[in-house]
Write a protein that holds these residues in place. Sequence first.
Motif, short mmCIF file in Angstrom:
data_model
loop_
_atom_site.label_atom_id
_atom_site.label_comp_id
_atom_site.label_asym_id
_atom_site.label_seq_id
_atom_site.Cartn_x
_atom_site.Cartn_y
_atom_site.Cartn_z
N LEU A 167 0.83 -1.20 0.00
CA LEU A 167 0.00 0.00 0.00
C LEU A 167 0.86 1.26 0.00
O LEU A 167 0.59 2.21 -0.73
N MET A 168 1.90 1.28 0.85
CA MET A 168 2.70 2.49 1.01
C MET A 168 4.18 2.14 1.14
O MET A 168 4.53 1.18 1.83
N HIS A 169 5.04 2.91 0.49
CA HIS A 169 6.49 2.77 0.60
C HIS A 169 7.08 4.17 0.71
O HIS A 169 6.90 5.00 -0.19
N ILE A 170 7.79 4.43 1.81
CA ILE A 170 8.48 5.70 1.99
C ILE A 170 9.96 5.42 2.17
O ILE A 170 10.36 4.56 2.95
N ASP A 171 10.79 6.13 1.39
CA ASP A 171 12.24 5.95 1.40
C ASP A 171 12.86 7.23 1.95
O ASP A 171 12.62 8.32 1.42
N LEU A 172 13.67 7.10 3.00
CA LEU A 172 14.13 8.25 3.78
C LEU A 172 15.54 8.68 3.37
O LEU A 172 16.50 7.92 3.51
N HIS A 173 15.67 9.93 2.91
CA HIS A 173 16.94 10.46 2.40
C HIS A 173 17.24 11.83 2.97
O HIS A 173 16.42 12.46 3.64
N GLU A 174 18.46 12.32 2.66
CA GLU A 174 18.89 13.67 2.96
C GLU A 174 19.56 14.27 1.72
O GLU A 174 20.09 13.55 0.88
N THR A 175 19.53 15.59 1.63
CA THR A 175 20.34 16.32 0.67
C THR A 175 21.26 17.23 1.49
O THR A 175 20.77 18.05 2.26
N THR A 176 22.57 17.07 1.34
CA THR A 176 23.52 17.78 2.19
C THR A 176 24.43 18.68 1.36
O THR A 176 24.51 18.57 0.14
N ASP A 177 25.16 19.56 2.06
CA ASP A 177 26.14 20.39 1.36
C ASP A 177 27.20 19.54 0.67
O ASP A 177 27.77 19.94 -0.36
N THR A 265 8.60 -1.58 -4.82
CA THR A 265 7.39 -2.29 -4.41
C THR A 265 6.20 -2.03 -5.32
O THR A 265 5.20 -2.74 -5.23
N GLY A 266 6.28 -0.99 -6.16
CA GLY A 266 5.11 -0.62 -6.95
C GLY A 266 3.95 -0.20 -6.07
O GLY A 266 2.78 -0.40 -6.42
N ALA A 267 4.26 0.40 -4.93
CA ALA A 267 3.22 0.75 -3.95
C ALA A 267 2.25 1.77 -4.53
O ALA A 267 2.61 2.63 -5.34
N ARG A 268 1.02 1.69 -4.06
CA ARG A 268 0.02 2.67 -4.49
C ARG A 268 0.43 4.08 -4.05
O ARG A 268 0.29 5.04 -4.80
N PHE A 269 0.93 4.19 -2.83
CA PHE A 269 1.41 5.47 -2.31
C PHE A 269 2.91 5.34 -2.05
O PHE A 269 3.32 4.50 -1.24
N SER A 270 3.72 6.15 -2.74
CA SER A 270 5.16 6.08 -2.52
C SER A 270 5.74 7.48 -2.54
O SER A 270 5.22 8.38 -3.22
N THR A 271 6.84 7.66 -1.80
CA THR A 271 7.52 8.95 -1.79
C THR A 271 8.94 8.75 -1.31
O THR A 271 9.27 7.76 -0.64
N THR A 272 9.79 9.71 -1.67
CA THR A 272 11.16 9.79 -1.17
C THR A 272 11.31 11.10 -0.43
O THR A 272 11.02 12.17 -0.98
N THR A 273 11.76 11.03 0.83
CA THR A 273 11.99 12.25 1.59
C THR A 273 13.39 12.78 1.33
O THR A 273 14.31 12.02 1.02
N GLU A 274 13.55 14.08 1.49
CA GLU A 274 14.86 14.73 1.44
C GLU A 274 14.90 15.79 2.53
O GLU A 274 14.14 16.76 2.51
N VAL A 275 15.79 15.60 3.50
CA VAL A 275 15.99 16.53 4.60
C VAL A 275 17.31 17.25 4.38
O VAL A 275 18.25 16.67 3.83
#
Length: 306
Positions: A167-177, A265-275
Amino acid sequence: MSNASPYPIGTPGHPWGASEIAAWRAGVHRHRSYARDVLAAIEALRRTFDVSEYGALVYDGERFPLMVVRSRDWRANLPTLVVTGGVHGYETSGVLGALQFLREHGLEQAGRANLLVAPCVSPWAYERIQRWNRDALDPNRNFREGSPAGESAALVALLAPLRGRTLMHIDLHETTDSDESEFRPALAARDGEAFVPDVVPDGFYLVDDAERPQPAFQRAVIDAVAQVTHIAPPDANGQIIGCPLQSPGVISFAVAKKGLCAAITGARFSTTTEVYPDSPRTTPQQCIAAQVTAVRAAIAYALGHA
């Protein structure tokens, strides 16, 4: 931040070969412990979750077990939620955010959904605070069957049975200097290309799947994170990392074509975070809290719209 000077490894205009990769690897050193920071934290979760090894990496005679944490009451008739962190080892808040989410909120959806969390996909890179794996490959461009990156191949195999059933896949990332001072210059040098400086976005943003967009889902996550840390504004061209905005704080890629983790996963709801942990407007703990908040908001929206 930018760095227009030539990268110290390789010859401009010529892709790296084995000797250049070896030179790069010789300059990469261990700064922290996967066993102490990650494996010990996962071990403590065995009281309430099923914990198992889904593979292992062996680099220079050293073995790195790859660990997954699952709901203990896994049921085939429940929706499945997937959280991944540490695909890039230097992106610290993704790893620590996944672990904190498990400790503090991992049981909140018990009985309503199956939860699967892989907190640190790239342990060799985690220890060395690097984007690439030992072979100078970016795991987050290599998530496909037969991947040359062992980190990516192992996660693809783990999640293959869940493809189309998540149903949902969230992948946790950062964008750094360091993206601009080290990692993008190294990428250009490795591939024999010219380095074109860019601007590091100051704040949190999300990457949606351009081929399977879920704009309301992305906005729900952004709205929740905005209560914890600031959202990245667009640059002078109205873009974030060269992409037009889908909505404030949201851009989109064709994630499957790029071999990105969020597409596995081909999840219905997916996103990649960037902190953005290098911002003077935030702290390391706020970055971790932003990751935890993003996971909880993503789960809440997905279960509310299942």
